[in-house]
Design a protein around this motif. Structure first.
Motif, PDB file in Angstrom:
ATOM      1  N   GLY A   1       0.751  -1.132   0.135  1.00  0.00           N
ATOM      2  CA  GLY A   1       0.063   0.145   0.258  1.00  0.00           C
ATOM      3  C   GLY A   1       0.798   1.256  -0.024  1.00  0.00           C
ATOM      4  O   GLY A   1       0.285   2.351   0.049  1.00  0.00           O
ATOM      5  N   THR A   2       2.309   1.193  -0.099  1.00  0.00           N
ATOM      6  CA  THR A   2       2.814   2.242  -0.163  1.00  0.00           C
ATOM      7  C   THR A   2       4.301   2.286  -0.620  1.00  0.00           C
ATOM      8  O   THR A   2       4.489   0.807  -0.818  1.00  0.00           O
ATOM      9  N   LEU A   3       5.060   3.057  -1.194  1.00  0.00           N
ATOM     10  CA  LEU A   3       6.447   3.016  -1.627  1.00  0.00           C
ATOM     11  C   LEU A   3       7.544   3.389  -0.599  1.00  0.00           C
ATOM     12  O   LEU A   3       8.619   3.630  -1.073  1.00  0.00           O
ATOM     13  N   GLN A   4       7.114   3.609   0.598  1.00  0.00           N
ATOM     14  CA  GLN A   4       7.937   4.365   1.514  1.00  0.00           C
ATOM     15  C   GLN A   4       9.316   3.599   1.734  1.00  0.00           C
ATOM     16  O   GLN A   4      10.308   4.301   1.804  1.00  0.00           O
ATOM     17  N   ALA A   5       9.140   2.465   1.881  1.00  0.00           N
ATOM     18  CA  ALA A   5      10.331   1.507   2.090  1.00  0.00           C
ATOM     19  C   ALA A   5      11.107   0.923   0.926  1.00  0.00           C
ATOM     20  O   ALA A   5      11.910   0.195   1.110  1.00  0.00           O
ATOM     21  N   PHE A   6      10.388   1.189  -0.163  1.00  0.00           N
ATOM     22  CA  PHE A   6      11.041   0.559  -1.386  1.00  0.00           C
ATOM     23  C   PHE A   6      12.369   1.216  -1.851  1.00  0.00           C
ATOM     24  O   PHE A   6      12.523   2.479  -2.029  1.00  0.00           O
ATOM     25  N   ASP A   7      13.573   0.541  -1.981  1.00  0.00           N
ATOM     26  CA  ASP A   7      14.643   1.042  -2.817  1.00  0.00           C
ATOM     27  C   ASP A   7      14.961   0.334  -3.928  1.00  0.00           C
ATOM     28  O   ASP A   7      15.247  -0.745  -3.863  1.00  0.00           O
ATOM     29  N   PRO A   8      14.900   1.073  -5.053  1.00  0.00           N
ATOM     30  CA  PRO A   8      15.217   0.283  -6.261  1.00  0.00           C
ATOM     31  C   PRO A   8      16.506   0.052  -6.712  1.00  0.00           C
ATOM     32  O   PRO A   8      16.759  -0.841  -7.571  1.00  0.00           O
ATOM     33  N   LEU A   9      17.286   0.648  -5.773  1.00  0.00           N
ATOM     34  CA  LEU A   9      18.824   0.184  -6.006  1.00  0.00           C
ATOM     35  C   LEU A   9      19.337  -1.233  -5.282  1.00  0.00           C
ATOM     36  O   LEU A   9      20.356  -1.530  -5.338  1.00  0.00           O
TER      37      LEU A   9
END
Length: 622
Positions: A380-388
């Motif tokens: 439900g969120t992208l707060q903790a997503f790290d694309p690297l």
């Protein structure tokens, strides 16, 4: 004058104490089957079965003589089966069907011991699987092997076409039970308990009327032996499953100057269309793996390998170049979940195209999500997503130990040690079964379902295989019903409802594709989910029966749930919508399977009457 002496048949007297008519018939039948072989055994199976049952009725050691037997003329004293050698009794019983052997063992203590003997099950196993040379492992190896081969079967039901009934695939004679299966674009692959991987083909066959028709899984060949696990493209659509990756053990020749060979694990890649091997990679003999899963796109396909010690290794291959004849070295690296959390011991894995789920031996759950869209759907969120750093494991907060899971494209299901089902992720089509279409960013319990046998999550629907109080199996589903993927519910459902599918008695796992629903039948007496009883202090929000007229509390929230159900029915604009909503509510309520069937059938009758349609005959599938 030229005739010889004729045999004189004297009057029939009472049976001697050494053998009554029933026992003599059973023993004679058994002796006859000894000499006639397999065909005679099938022909005389009914006779031996009748004789054995007659022995139980007449001379059960624990039940005593037959009532009124002494008053009948010409009967004499009752006969005890204990007078016969145990080997003879075991031999006679071994010709009974497995179902009758189990039923006979429940009649008395003596027959329970005889029917539970390994000698009986050894004979039964050799009758069911004559080519099985070894009985396998376990505390009761012959009984386990016999029941595995008796209950094995792969059933499927096509979503399209005129015939929408359950069919059974061809059963390989060499298969030692069924452990797991995987449908691909054109065929089905089955792995047995002996490590043999079978290739079940679809083919054109001639029907009894002389017509040529396309039949699913009607022929089989052995693809390879020594297999531990296998996997293919993790997407739900079988069109993308072009290659089959097989984790196997192979004997490799020793090094120069040494004698003998070593067993090494390897991954072999086969074309699913023809079964031709196109690639092979071999690992060092010191590394032993037990599971393989795939993740990622075709050009960057990541193979995740789980070792016996609970560590995760990964390697990357390009599927578009697998059919090119060349040799090269692939780097095998330790996955980040095992590098950053070296104390964790992973027990099993699950994956889809863009995420991976790990379950530890302590019941903990860790997640890898590789794309922002799936991460948003799941949490439900992208707060903790790290694309690297897409391999960073994320721990899920759960109240108890997790036993097994199912991972769909953007939603998942978890089952804990108490048999509770938790769903999380995208709920656009109601695939979480929570009764609404609101997304869940954390595990949410489905209160009206408990103790499932199997759980499966697809692209936008979910399936649960459960067992009712009378030990019959039923299949429940929720989410999108387009294309017939929820038989009996073409419009779908936001809650788990009973599907119009006849479930085999020993079904243990399931899988759904765009064209077909598959169910695997196999019963392993040594491996089955054992759920614990939930402590009374932790039962919150679960509907419970009434405590009686003097009870002043509602710990299960039953009254509040009924008020919510009524408000949902009241909000429906038409009578037909209210009927459909009532059917969903019946599926939510903690009723027995027979009660749910009654209410669903009654609501169907009322709905047809309200629409002006005659009652008609009841649907046999409902």
């Amino acid at each position: 004058m030229g005739e010889g002496p004729r045999r004189q048949r004297g009057p029939r007297g009472p049976p001697s104490p050494g053998g009554g008519h029933g026992v003599g018939k059973a023993a004679g039948t058994g002796a006859k089957e000894l000499t006639t072989g397999g065909l005679g055994a099938r022909r005389d199976e009914g006779k031996s079965r009748e004789g054995a049952v007659r022995m139980v009725k007449r001379s059960c050691p624990s039940c005593g003589p037959e009532p009124g037997g002494e008053e009948k003329k010409g009967r004499g004293n009752p006969i005890s089966v204990q007078l016969f050698p145990p080997e003879l009794v075991e031999h006679i019983i071994s010709f009974l069907p497995v179902r009758d052997v189990v039923a006979l063992g429940q009649t008395c203590h003596y027959f329970h011991e005889v029917c539970d003997a390994e000698g009986v099950w050894r004979r039964i196993c050799r009758r069911l699987s004559p080519r099985l040379r070894e009985q396998g492992s376990g505390v009761r190896p012959w009984k386990r092997a016999a029941i595995l081969n008796y209950t094995k079967g792969l059933y499927f039901q096509a979503f399209g076409g005129r015939r929408r009934c359950l069919s059974k695939s061809v059963a390989p004679l060499l298969a030692h039970g069924y452990r797991r299966f995987l449908p691909t674009k054109d065929h089905v692959f089955i792995l047995d308990y002996a490590g043999t991987l079978f290739f079940l083909k679809n083919a054109l066959v001639s029907s009894t009327l002389g017509q040529i028709q396309w039949k699913r899984a009607c022929r089989y060949v052995v693809l390879c032996r020594g297999a531990k696990d296998f996997a293919s493209d993790p997407r739900c659509d079988t069109v993308y499953r072009k290659y089959l990756y097989v984790l196997a053990t192979r004997e490799q020749p020793g090094m120069v100057g040494t004698t003998g060979s070593r067993a090494c694990d390897c991954v072999e890649v086969y074309l699913q269309s023809s079964g031709q091997r196109v690639f092979k990679m071999t690992f060092h003999h010191s590394m032993s793996f037990k599971q393989i899963v795939l993740v990622g796109q075709e050009t960057q396909r990541a193979l995740l390998l789980l070792t016996e010690e609970g560590k995760i290794y990964s390697l990357v291959v390009n599927e578009t170049q697998l059919d090119q004849p060349r040799s090269y070295t692939i780097q095998l690296a330790l996955r980040k979940v095992s590098r950053c959390l070296p104390h964790l011991r992973v027990a099993c894995m699950a994956s889809n195209q863009s995420s991976t789920l790990y379950i530890t031996d302590q019941g903990g759950v860790y997640f890898e999500v590789h794309t922002p869209g799936v991460y948003r759907d799941l949490f439900g969120t992208l707060q903790a997503f790290d694309p690297l750093d897409q391999q960073m494991p994320l721990a899920l907060s759960l109240p108890a130990k997790i036993l097994f899971c199912a991972l769909g494209y953007n939603h998942l299901g978890l089952v804990d040690e108490f048999g509770r089902i938790f769903m999380q992720g995208n709920n656009r089509y109601g695939q979480l079964g929570t009764g609404d279409k609101m997304d869940r960013g954390e595990p949410t319990q489905v209160h009206y379902l408990q103790r499932p046998i199997a759980l499966w999550c697809g692209l936008n629907h979910s399936l649960v295989l459960s067992q009712s109080s009378d030990f019959s199996k039923e299949l429940l589903g929720c989410g999108c019903g387009a294309g017939g993927r929820l038989p009996g519910w073409p419009k779908g459902s936001a809650s788990f409802v009973k599907l119009h599918v006849k479930v085999p008695l020993c079904a243990c796992s399931l899988c759904s594709t765009r064209e077909c629903l598959y169910m695997l039948s196999s019963h392993d007496i040594e491996h089955h989910p054992t759920y614990r009883d939930l402590p009374a202090s932790r039962v919150v929000g679960t509907p419970e029966p009434s405590l009686g007229p003097g009870a002043s509390q509602d710990p299960g929230g039953t009254a509040r749930a009924c008020e919510e159900y009524l408000s949902q029915i009241h909000s429906c604009p038409t009578l037909q919508d209210r009927m459909e909503k009532m059917k969903e509510i019946v599926g939510w309520m903690p009723l027995m399977a027979a009660q749910k069937d009654f209410f669903w059938e009654a609501l169907d009758m009322l709905q047809r009457a309200a629409a002006g349609v005659g009652p008609g005959p009841p649907n046999p599938e409902s």
